[in-house]
Design a protein around this motif. Structure first.
Motif, PDB file in Angstrom:
ATOM      1  N   ALA A 217       1.256  -1.572   0.030  1.00 23.31           N
ATOM      2  CA  ALA A 217      -0.005  -0.124   0.284  1.00 23.31           C
ATOM      3  C   ALA A 217       0.887   1.152  -0.007  1.00 23.31           C
ATOM      4  N   ILE A 250      -4.433  -5.003  -0.565  1.00 23.95           N
ATOM      5  CA  ILE A 250      -5.548  -4.602  -2.558  1.00 23.95           C
ATOM      6  C   ILE A 250      -4.226  -4.038  -1.905  1.00 23.95           C
ATOM      7  N   GLN A 251      -4.092  -3.077  -3.565  1.00 22.16           N
ATOM      8  CA  GLN A 251      -2.757  -2.611  -3.422  1.00 22.16           C
ATOM      9  C   GLN A 251      -3.300  -0.904  -3.808  1.00 22.16           C
ATOM     10  N   GLU A 252      -3.266   0.256  -2.995  1.00 22.42           N
ATOM     11  CA  GLU A 252      -3.857   1.183  -3.366  1.00 22.42           C
ATOM     12  C   GLU A 252      -3.015   1.769  -3.022  1.00 22.42           C
ATOM     13  N   THR A 253      -3.622   3.475  -3.060  1.00 19.08           N
ATOM     14  CA  THR A 253      -3.036   4.826  -2.325  1.00 19.08           C
ATOM     15  C   THR A 253      -4.006   4.754  -1.084  1.00 19.08           C
ATOM     16  N   ARG A 254      -3.266   4.984   0.121  1.00 16.64           N
ATOM     17  CA  ARG A 254      -4.185   5.952   1.404  1.00 16.64           C
ATOM     18  C   ARG A 254      -3.252   6.950   1.985  1.00 16.64           C
ATOM     19  N   SER A 265      -8.272   5.035   2.137  1.00 22.40           N
ATOM     20  CA  SER A 265      -8.374   4.991   1.380  1.00 22.40           C
ATOM     21  C   SER A 265      -8.500   5.532   0.659  1.00 22.40           C
ATOM     22  N   ARG A 267      -7.628   6.116  -3.120  1.00 17.77           N
ATOM     23  CA  ARG A 267      -8.127   5.416  -4.324  1.00 17.77           C
ATOM     24  C   ARG A 267      -7.147   4.230  -4.623  1.00 17.77           C
ATOM     25  N   GLY A 268      -7.732   3.598  -5.541  1.00 19.88           N
ATOM     26  CA  GLY A 268      -6.686   2.257  -6.028  1.00 19.88           C
ATOM     27  C   GLY A 268      -5.444   2.215  -7.108  1.00 19.88           C
ATOM     28  N   LYS A 269      -4.801   1.830  -6.979  1.00 14.69           N
ATOM     29  CA  LYS A 269      -3.263   2.136  -7.234  1.00 14.69           C
ATOM     30  C   LYS A 269      -3.490   1.932  -8.669  1.00 14.69           C
ATOM     31  N   GLU A 270      -2.584   2.877  -9.748  1.00  9.01           N
ATOM     32  CA  GLU A 270      -2.609   2.826 -10.984  1.00  9.01           C
ATOM     33  C   GLU A 270      -1.427   1.900 -11.172  1.00  9.01           C
TER      34      GLU A 270
END
Ligand code: ADP
Ligand code: MG
Length: 480
Positions: A217, A250-254, A265, A267-270
């Motif tokens: 993350a 999950i791979q995401e930006t927090r 959280s 957004r989901g990480k691009e």
């Protein structure tokens, strides 16, 4: 959570954005100094008007190379710029000019407290503008946001580490050393609170003994060293809890919120392909000759690690050396004092003692006081020549910090010079002994620890000006 922690290995990699201190923007001539009226530093290039062309700022490239060299990177002969597509209200072009597969610096490392942290790459890019969230006093009470594009186009160097850190403490140490370096080489203010240096922390966990990294993350919005450490600690626990309950990270930006002390959280990480990178057609690839690199290498100032080692070579403890190097103002002041020939030991005692206490109390930098390296050096030489005692020195340093008066002037005006004349000391000691007959006879009857009492009395009489060594000798003689 403590015992669960033992089951997992933590993996951390940092992406650090350093705002480069150029006069103008990376692809335009408008200024990038902080604090101008909103949208006043906004040339057509910065605004992303149709048909404008970016022109690369050579100083930004110089600073990129200098930083790369300080981080033990290779500077490839060729690098290029790429477009990274985003939609953000504060990014008028709809893309950011960055570097993708051919960055300016690659394959570096940093030694941090005995551990080597790999640096994958460092690349140049432009910053976006800023959204100012104005709250709900706007049109018909609705909340609204304003766009300020002054920051758009400010040069950034993004420094990407390898996933080599294994604890929040290591991450903090690395970040602190990186901050020291960019400050000492003069490319960045290194101010986390004001955002001139920003850090995204990538964190994952894996079972101890495993070699397969977990899903990471990415934590944004940490703006102090302590917040970085707190955010990482929180994130480790969050991920352990998920995995322990049978879930998957999950791979995401927090986003870190330092008030509630948790990450949320964002957004989901691009992945890279989501940005649809492609070579920037308006900028030629850059050829960096070896002569150019050498020229910059020749100008490299002393780096923090070398400075610490030099100070330790002068007899400073590792702790003192680190504290002084952490505060660049103090280190440059100390260097000046050394250059003027002062004794390092006495100088460091003043700097770590009275001077540090004064700066802390008044919340000042050393350069904001009236004390000059010349005046401190003179004070130290007065002590070394026995003109004044160390104690007197510790008293008058505060006047020197406040008023900028020289030590010799204070000593002369207040009559503080040390009394080393044995005759004068004898006279005072005689009086003191006569005034305390009981103690004197007790001493003569074997209570020799009373010597300290008499020394204290003589020092009191002389307001600390008597040479302690002579006082001791004279008293022993008188008391027999
Ligand atoms: P992006 O821009 O997509 O975040 P980068 O390659 O610029 O990708 O940065 C990735 C960062 O994440 C690097 O600092 C890298 O060391 C770190 N990293 C990669 N994989 C992991 C992982 N499994 N756990 C922790 N950090 C990781
Ligand atoms: Mg990232």
């Amino acid at each position: 959570m403590e015992n669960l922690r033992d089951k997992y290995e933590v993996v951390i990699g940092l992406e650090v954005h350093a705002q480069l201190k150029t006069k103008s923007k990376i692809f335009a001539s408008d200024g990038c100094e902080f604090g101008h009226d909103p949208n006043s530093e906004t040339s057509p290039v910065t605004l992303g008007m149709p048909g404008v062309l970016p022109v690369l700022n050579k100083e930004a490239v110089n600073m990129g190379i200098l930083t790369g060299l300080a981080l033990n990177c290779e500077i490839p002969e060729r690098c290029k710029f790429d477009r990274k597509q985003y939609f953000y209200p504060d990014l008028p072009k709809g893309y950011q000019i960055s570097q993708y597969d051919e960055p300016i610096c690659v394959n570096g490392y940093l030694n941090v407290k005995g551990k080597r942290i790999g640096i994958t790459r460092a690349h140049l890019e432009e910053d976006a503008g800023k959204l100012v969230h104005a709250g709900s006093d706007g049109i018909a009470g609705s909340s609204y946001s304003l766009v300020d594009l002054n920051r758009a186009g400010t040069p950034l160097l993004e420094i990407v580490s390898e996933p080599d850190m294994r604890s929040s403490e290591e991450a903090r140490n690395y970040m602190e050393e990186l901050r020291n370096i960019v400050r000492y080489i003069g490319v960045c203010d290194g101010n986390l609170e004001e955002g001139s240096m920003r850090c995204d922390a990538n964190i994952s966990i894996m079972p101890k003994g495993s070699t397969k990294f977990g899903t990471r993350a990415e934590i944004k919005n940490v703006n102090s060293f302590s917040a970085l450490q707190r955010a990482i600690e929180y994130e480790i626990d969050r991920q352990i809890e998920i995995v322990e309950e049978g879930g998957e990270v999950i791979q995401e930006t927090r986003l870190w919120d330092d008030n509630t002390r948790e990450t949320k959280s964002m957004r989901g990480k691009e992945d890279a392909h989501d940005y649809r990178y492609f070579p920037e057609p308006d900028l030629m690839p850059l050829r960096i000759s070896r002569e150019w690199v050498q020229e910059i290498k020749d100008k490299m100032p002393e780096l923090p690690q070398a400075k610490r080692e030099r100070y330790m070579g002068l007899g400073l403890s590792e702790y003192d050396a680190s504290i002084i190097v952490e505060q660049m103002g103090l280190a440059l002041f100390f260097d000046k004092v050394l250059e003027l020939g002062a004794s390092p030991k006495i100088a460091v005692n003043f700097i770590m003692g009275e001077i540090a206490a004064y700066l802390k109390e008044k919340k000042l930098e050393i350069t904001e006081t009236k004390l000059t390296p010349e005046n401190l050096t003179e004070l130290i030489s007065l002590i070394e020549k026995n003109t004044i005692s160390n104690n007197i020195g510790k008293q008058i340093i505060f006047d020197m910090l406040k008023d900028g008066t020289s030590a010799s002037k204070i000593v002369e005006e207040k009559g503080l010079s040390q009394i080393s004349d044995e005759g004068a000391i004898k006279e005072i000691a005689q009086k003191v002994v006569e005034a305390h007959p009981n103690e004197a006879s007790a001493y003569k009857n074997g209570k020799v620890q009373l010597l300290g009492f008499f020394v204290g009395q003589v020092m009191k009489e002389t307001k600390g000006r008597a040479n302690p060594k002579s006082v001791n000798e004279v008293l022993k003689e008188i008391l027999g």
